[in-house]
Scaffold this motif. Structure first.
Motif, PDB file in Angstrom:
ATOM      1  N   PHE A  50       3.943   6.786   4.867  1.00 55.15           N
ATOM      2  CA  PHE A  50       2.998   6.383   3.829  1.00 55.15           C
ATOM      3  C   PHE A  50       3.070   7.356   2.647  1.00 55.15           C
ATOM      4  CE2 PHE A  50      -1.274   6.950   2.018  1.00 55.15           C
ATOM      5  CZ  PHE A  50      -1.602   5.653   1.649  1.00 55.15           C
ATOM      6  N   ILE A  51       3.229   6.810   1.439  1.00 56.46           N
ATOM      7  CA  ILE A  51       3.126   7.600   0.206  1.00 56.46           C
ATOM      8  C   ILE A  51       2.316   6.791  -0.791  1.00 56.46           C
ATOM      9  CG2 ILE A  51       4.329   8.685  -1.726  1.00 56.46           C
ATOM     10  CD1 ILE A  51       6.766   9.041   0.046  1.00 56.46           C
ATOM     11  N   ALA A  52       1.239   7.355  -1.307  1.00 56.91           N
ATOM     12  CA  ALA A  52       0.382   6.642  -2.262  1.00 56.91           C
ATOM     13  C   ALA A  52      -0.563   7.637  -2.914  1.00 56.91           C
ATOM     14  CB  ALA A  52      -0.407   5.541  -1.559  1.00 56.91           C
ATOM     15  N   VAL A  95       8.734  18.875  -1.854  1.00 63.66           N
ATOM     16  CA  VAL A  95       7.303  18.975  -1.589  1.00 63.66           C
ATOM     17  C   VAL A  95       7.068  19.735  -0.284  1.00 63.66           C
ATOM     18  CG1 VAL A  95       5.224  17.626  -1.024  1.00 63.66           C
ATOM     19  CG2 VAL A  95       6.750  16.876  -2.859  1.00 63.66           C
ATOM     20  N   ALA A  96       6.086  20.623  -0.282  1.00 66.81           N
ATOM     21  CA  ALA A  96       5.731  21.360   0.927  1.00 66.81           C
ATOM     22  C   ALA A  96       5.040  20.427   1.907  1.00 66.81           C
ATOM     23  CB  ALA A  96       4.814  22.530   0.575  1.00 66.81           C
ATOM     24  N   THR A  97       5.537  20.393   3.138  1.00 67.49           N
ATOM     25  CA  THR A  97       4.945  19.551   4.170  1.00 67.49           C
ATOM     26  C   THR A  97       4.374  20.434   5.282  1.00 67.49           C
ATOM     27  OG1 THR A  97       7.025  19.334   5.390  1.00 67.49           O
ATOM     28  CG2 THR A  97       6.562  17.689   3.681  1.00 67.49           C
ATOM     29  N   ARG A  98       3.489  19.864   6.073  1.00 61.66           N
ATOM     30  CA  ARG A  98       2.885  20.603   7.187  1.00 61.66           C
ATOM     31  C   ARG A  98       2.606  19.650   8.337  1.00 61.66           C
ATOM     32  NH1 ARG A  98      -1.098  19.399   3.568  1.00 61.66           N
ATOM     33  NH2 ARG A  98      -3.077  18.599   4.453  1.00 61.66           N
ATOM     34  N   GLY A  99       2.578  20.191   9.531  1.00 60.94           N
ATOM     35  CA  GLY A  99       2.237  19.393  10.694  1.00 60.94           C
ATOM     36  C   GLY A  99       0.738  19.274  10.846  1.00 60.94           C
ATOM     37  N   GLN A 100       0.286  18.110  11.253  1.00 62.10           N
ATOM     38  CA  GLN A 100      -1.149  17.884  11.417  1.00 62.10           C
ATOM     39  C   GLN A 100      -1.364  16.719  12.386  1.00 62.10           C
ATOM     40  OE1 GLN A 100      -3.854  17.806   7.866  1.00 62.10           O
ATOM     41  NE2 GLN A 100      -4.381  15.747   8.594  1.00 62.10           N
ATOM     42  N   ASP A 101      -1.970  16.993  13.529  1.00 62.19           N
ATOM     43  CA  ASP A 101      -2.346  15.944  14.475  1.00 62.19           C
ATOM     44  C   ASP A 101      -1.152  15.064  14.843  1.00 62.19           C
ATOM     45  OD1 ASP A 101      -4.022  14.526  16.127  1.00 62.19           O
ATOM     46  OD2 ASP A 101      -4.806  13.239  14.537  1.00 62.19           O
ATOM     47  N   MET A 102      -0.037  15.689  15.205  1.00 70.31           N
ATOM     48  CA  MET A 102       1.173  14.998  15.662  1.00 70.31           C
ATOM     49  C   MET A 102       1.833  14.153  14.568  1.00 70.31           C
ATOM     50  SD  MET A 102       1.275  16.274  18.625  1.00 70.31           S
ATOM     51  CE  MET A 102       2.622  15.414  19.402  1.00 70.31           C
ATOM     52  N   MET A 103       1.657  14.564  13.326  1.00 71.92           N
ATOM     53  CA  MET A 103       2.348  13.895  12.225  1.00 71.92           C
ATOM     54  C   MET A 103       2.634  14.932  11.146  1.00 71.92           C
ATOM     55  SD  MET A 103      -0.811  11.615  10.740  1.00 71.92           S
ATOM     56  CE  MET A 103      -2.384  12.348  10.292  1.00 71.92           C
ATOM     57  N   VAL A 106      -1.251  12.571 -11.464  1.00 70.22           N
ATOM     58  CA  VAL A 106      -1.849  11.888 -10.320  1.00 70.22           C
ATOM     59  C   VAL A 106      -1.614  12.693  -9.042  1.00 70.22           C
ATOM     60  CG1 VAL A 106      -1.898   9.747  -8.973  1.00 70.22           C
ATOM     61  CG2 VAL A 106      -1.447   9.658 -11.438  1.00 70.22           C
ATOM     62  N   LYS A 107      -2.687  12.807  -8.243  1.00 70.29           N
ATOM     63  CA  LYS A 107      -2.570  13.434  -6.932  1.00 70.29           C
ATOM     64  C   LYS A 107      -2.153  12.371  -5.916  1.00 70.29           C
ATOM     65  CE  LYS A 107      -6.101  16.974  -7.771  1.00 70.29           C
ATOM     66  NZ  LYS A 107      -7.415  17.532  -7.320  1.00 70.29           N
ATOM     67  N   LEU A 108      -1.202  12.737  -5.048  1.00 73.24           N
ATOM     68  CA  LEU A 108      -0.707  11.808  -4.040  1.00 73.24           C
ATOM     69  C   LEU A 108      -0.754  12.431  -2.655  1.00 73.24           C
ATOM     70  CD1 LEU A 108       1.463  11.391  -6.746  1.00 73.24           C
ATOM     71  CD2 LEU A 108       1.761   9.314  -5.378  1.00 73.24           C
ATOM     72  N   ALA A 109      -0.689  11.567  -1.655  1.00 74.79           N
ATOM     73  CA  ALA A 109      -0.656  12.016  -0.271  1.00 74.79           C
ATOM     74  C   ALA A 109       0.524  11.363   0.441  1.00 74.79           C
ATOM     75  CB  ALA A 109      -1.958  11.649   0.435  1.00 74.79           C
ATOM     76  N   MET A 110       1.157  12.121   1.321  1.00 73.94           N
ATOM     77  CA  MET A 110       2.211  11.581   2.174  1.00 73.94           C
ATOM     78  C   MET A 110       1.815  11.774   3.624  1.00 73.94           C
ATOM     79  SD  MET A 110       6.061  12.756   3.115  1.00 73.94           S
ATOM     80  CE  MET A 110       5.346  13.723   4.445  1.00 73.94           C
ATOM     81  N   GLU A 111       2.053  10.748   4.437  1.00 72.67           N
ATOM     82  CA  GLU A 111       1.804  10.836   5.876  1.00 72.67           C
ATOM     83  C   GLU A 111       3.010  10.246   6.594  1.00 72.67           C
ATOM     84  OE1 GLU A 111      -2.137   9.700   7.593  1.00 72.67           O
ATOM     85  OE2 GLU A 111      -0.913   8.218   8.668  1.00 72.67           O
ATOM     86  N   LEU A 112       3.689  11.062   7.355  1.00 70.21           N
ATOM     87  CA  LEU A 112       4.891  10.640   8.070  1.00 70.21           C
ATOM     88  C   LEU A 112       4.636  10.727   9.575  1.00 70.21           C
ATOM     89  CD1 LEU A 112       7.928   9.909   8.257  1.00 70.21           C
ATOM     90  CD2 LEU A 112       8.424  12.366   8.041  1.00 70.21           C
ATOM     91  N   VAL A 113       4.712   9.577  10.227  1.00 70.79           N
ATOM     92  CA  VAL A 113       4.536   9.505  11.680  1.00 70.79           C
ATOM     93  C   VAL A 113       5.821   8.922  12.263  1.00 70.79           C
ATOM     94  CG1 VAL A 113       3.122   8.653  13.573  1.00 70.79           C
ATOM     95  CG2 VAL A 113       2.078   9.066  11.324  1.00 70.79           C
ATOM     96  N   ILE A 114       6.638   9.769  12.871  1.00 74.11           N
ATOM     97  CA  ILE A 114       7.903   9.331  13.480  1.00 74.11           C
ATOM     98  C   ILE A 114       7.665   9.072  14.961  1.00 74.11           C
ATOM     99  CG2 ILE A 114      10.306   9.922  13.935  1.00 74.11           C
ATOM    100  CD1 ILE A 114      10.114  11.920  11.577  1.00 74.11           C
ATOM    101  N   ARG A 115       7.957   7.830  15.376  1.00 77.18           N
ATOM    102  CA  ARG A 115       7.818   7.486  16.783  1.00 77.18           C
ATOM    103  C   ARG A 115       9.028   6.640  17.193  1.00 77.18           C
ATOM    104  NH1 ARG A 115       4.639  10.845  16.139  1.00 77.18           N
ATOM    105  NH2 ARG A 115       2.404  10.885  16.656  1.00 77.18           N
ATOM    106  N   PHE A 116       9.984   7.284  17.828  1.00 76.58           N
ATOM    107  CA  PHE A 116      11.160   6.547  18.298  1.00 76.58           C
ATOM    108  C   PHE A 116      10.764   5.619  19.455  1.00 76.58           C
ATOM    109  CE2 PHE A 116      13.099  10.542  16.581  1.00 76.58           C
ATOM    110  CZ  PHE A 116      13.800   9.954  15.534  1.00 76.58           C
ATOM    111  N   ASP A 158       0.809  -1.216   0.000  1.00 77.53           N
ATOM    112  CA  ASP A 158       0.000   0.000   0.000  1.00 77.53           C
ATOM    113  C   ASP A 158       0.844   1.269   0.000  1.00 77.53           C
ATOM    114  OD1 ASP A 158       1.040  -0.214   2.533  1.00 77.53           O
ATOM    115  OD2 ASP A 158      -0.860   0.137   3.582  1.00 77.53           O
ATOM    116  N   GLY A 159       2.195   1.115  -0.005  1.00 74.93           N
ATOM    117  CA  GLY A 159       3.074   2.282  -0.041  1.00 74.93           C
ATOM    118  C   GLY A 159       3.495   2.780   1.325  1.00 74.93           C
ATOM    119  N   SER A 160       3.266   2.000   2.370  1.00 76.05           N
ATOM    120  CA  SER A 160       3.610   2.419   3.729  1.00 76.05           C
ATOM    121  C   SER A 160       4.804   1.632   4.247  1.00 76.05           C
ATOM    122  CB  SER A 160       2.414   2.201   4.666  1.00 76.05           C
ATOM    123  OG  SER A 160       2.723   2.616   5.985  1.00 76.05           O
ATOM    124  N   ILE A 161       5.822   2.353   4.721  1.00 76.14           N
ATOM    125  CA  ILE A 161       6.926   1.722   5.450  1.00 76.14           C
ATOM    126  C   ILE A 161       6.460   1.571   6.892  1.00 76.14           C
ATOM    127  CG2 ILE A 161       9.305   1.920   6.242  1.00 76.14           C
ATOM    128  CD1 ILE A 161       9.975   3.478   3.751  1.00 76.14           C
TER     129      ILE A 161
END
Length: 600
Positions: free
Chosen positions: A53-55, A153-161, A111-121, A23-26
């Motif tokens: 996640f990138i998809a 790509v421009a990124t932004r913070g949203q809901d702790m991700m 194609v429009k895509l979305a990226m979601e990065l959640v870093i949790r050490f 699904d494109g998620s590490i």
């Protein structure tokens, strides 16, 4: 919810590895090394425990994936109503830092895509402090760990991700590069993603060019060799059993173990797989790791060590992680490292002997170590132990453990005789004969005409299939023939071999887990040695058929669910596949000797 185990692909840099879902998620990455804490742990929990996640943002009508030929570069294609994009994931050979590179390539349309990065050490527990660097990169820090993300790509913070929305057109490539570094050091410098892709492709294709295997299923053998290389910690040569922890042996069960360590038990089969495939440098690195790890008092020798030879692998539970599909507990570390498992002494001595047979150079101190190991084994071979399957609870006199004690003295004798080493040969020969009689008298059930799991038992386990492979008895011996027949009668389920006898039902054993894939290949090897080549080929083909679309295999297979289970990808499964392929190839060429025969 995470993907099915077989829906993941592997990328790595020979120091750590990541699992990428279709699904494109590490969903899994321990940084900076295999045995480090995970920074993406969604595999054992939810996206909130860390993922990248990138998809496509819209509906995906079709997806497919593949490795670039002879590489560990993974390409996932997503087809949508608006066009097709390719997501290229890889980890370049380690430079000054470890990097994960993700390239989004426009194949057709826009194609429009979305990226979601959640870093949790800290295995999903630690939320980092995130800020921008002067050059616009995204920097995340928590405790000892630091990660930096660079992308146009421009990124932004949203809901702790961190999230992003972007588009890619045909012929366009958009890079995302994440690097790891210790938090007390400067931020890792940027790399050129296009150059990194070329370097990574060159590294793997050059490495693959050394493969000497030309038999059937070469692509699958090559993928297994690449996987074995990817599971090697390059600085030391140690090979981890798997890059994951706590993927359940039974879906929803509690037999969830940490496999991010190096087992001595795999030593000889690993050496054979590498040497017979043309990879003597990797075999040498593995041997040197073995020698360093086992150095010291033989009484203190362990069954497993850390990637740098660490001995204390303390086990604890990450209680905040719900586990893969709810399989708890999630275990970090492995308490089995402190068990007595007599078979590892035989594996160590056998590995050194096979190295000499292959005419490869050994360290000058190796023979002294072997003599010290055998001197210790003289005192403990008749003790109960915890066996190859690392049972927790009271020890038993496991047949395979005793056989491997026999192997230790047998290989010590053969090395001394063939290479002129000084040794107490008369005493070793006497011990070898004593152990053989002991096993044949106490570990063989005449009523069933089979060797059994442990002395006095009437149940079987799959490790007895290795008796002809290690040379304890020839495959033509009626007792071995009977053992093979008994395994086929009692340990087979849906054409695969269970490691435990389903006639004994307990919380520690079957039927609470799937078929152990290496065991099915061990039965194939036994058939090769017995001359039953059609049976061997059928077993090999059955295992090959359940590899995922990328050629990767886990530890076990749940035939009822039709799913792979256990830690993934599993080194022992891939090692067994390589060796069985060699054996079948040699069986078709009578002038060659099957690689599985270890008794010289």
């Amino acid at each position: 919810m995470s993907c099915k185990i077989e829906d993941y692909g592997l990328i790595g840099d020979c120091e750590t590895a990541a699992l990428v879902g279709r699904d494109g998620s590490i969903d899994w990455l321990c940084w900076p090394a295999f045995d480090s804490d995970a920074c993406f742990a969604a595999l054992l929990g939810t996206p909130r425990h860390g993922r990248w996640f990138i998809a496509p943002a819209g509906e995906v009508t079709r997806s497919s994936r593949r490795y670039w030929d002879n590489t560990l570069i993974l390409e996932t294609r997503f087809e949508t109503a608006d066009g097709t994009v390719a997501l290229v994931d890889f980890m370049p050979p380690r430079g000054s830092a470890s990097d994960v590179v993700r390239l989004v390539r426009g194949v057709s349309g826009r194609v429009k895509l979305a990226m979601e990065l959640v870093i949790r050490f800290g295995f999903g527990a630690d939320i980092p402090w995130v800020k921008r660097t002067e050059d616009g990169a995204l920097l995340a820090i928590a405790g000892q760990d630091m990660m930096v993300l660079r992308t146009p790509v421009a990124t932004r913070g949203q809901d702790m991700m961190t999230v992003a929305d972007f588009e890619v057109s045909e012929g366009e490539t958009i890079p995302f590069v994440m690097a790891y570094g210790p938090s007390h050091l400067p931020v890792p410098p940027p790399i050129d993603p296009a150059r990194a892709l070329r370097d990574t492709e060159d590294f793997w294709t050059e490495w693959c060019s050394h493969c000497t295997y030309e038999g059937n299923h070469r692509d699958l053998v090559m993928r297994s060799l690449i996987t074995l290389k990817a599971l090697t910690y390059a600085p030391t040569g140690g090979i981890v059993a798997a890059p994951t922890t706590s993927l359940p042996e039974k879906l929803g069960g509690q037999r969830n173990w940490d496999y991010r360590f190096c087992w001595l038990r795999d030593a000889t089969f690993t050496l054979l797989a590498l040497i017979n495939s043309g990879y003597t440098a990797e075999a040498s690195a593995w041997h040197n790791w073995l020698l360093r790890a086992a150095a010291g008092a033989p009484a203190n020798m362990q069954i497993m060590y850390g990637i740098m030879g660490q001995r204390r692998l303390l086990e604890w539970e990450a209680s905040w992680l719900p586990g893969y599909e709810g399989a708890k507990p999630v275990r970090i570390g492995n308490a089995a490292h402190a068990q007595l498992q007599l078979d590892v002494y035989g594996e160590l001595i056998d590995a050194f002997h096979q190295w000499r047979i292959a005419k490869l150079e050994l360290d000058d101190g190796t023979w002294d170590l072997e003599c010290a190991v055998l001197e210790h084994l003289e005192k403990v071979w008749d003790q109960p132990d915890h066996g190859i399957w690392e049972q927790r609870g009271a020890g038993q006199h496991y047949v395979f453990s005793k056989v491997m004690a026999w192997v230790a003295f047998d290989r010590g004798i053969k090395s001394a005789e063939k290479f002129g080493f000084k040794a107490p040969l008369e005493r070793w020969r006497s011990l070898r004969d004593t152990i053989c009689r002991d096993v044949c008298e106490k570990g063989f059930d005449a009523t069933q005409n089979t060797f059994v799991e442990s002395y006095g038992s009437q149940i079987l386990d799959a490790s007895i299939l290795l008796l002809p492979a290690v040379g304890f008895l020839p495959a033509s011996d009626p007792r071995i023939r009977g053992t093979i027949a008994a395994v086929e009668e009692h340990l087979m389920r849906d054409g695969f071999v269970l490691r435990h006898d389903p006639r004994e039902v307990s919380e520690e054993k079957q039927p609470i887990e799937g078929a152990f894939l290496a065991c099915s290949l061990w039965l194939a090897d036994a058939h090769v040695l017995a001359g039953d080549f059609d049976k061997a080929q059928a077993l090999f083909d059955r295992v090959a058929a359940i590899a995922n679309d990328l050629g990767l295999l886990a530890e076990e297979y749940d035939s009822g669910e039709g799913r792979q289970t256990g830690n993934f990808p599993q080194a022992l499964t891939h090692i067994a596949l390589i060796n069985t392929a060699h054996n079948l190839s040699a069986a078709n060429k009578p002038a060659e000797k099957p690689a599985v025969q270890r008794s010289e």
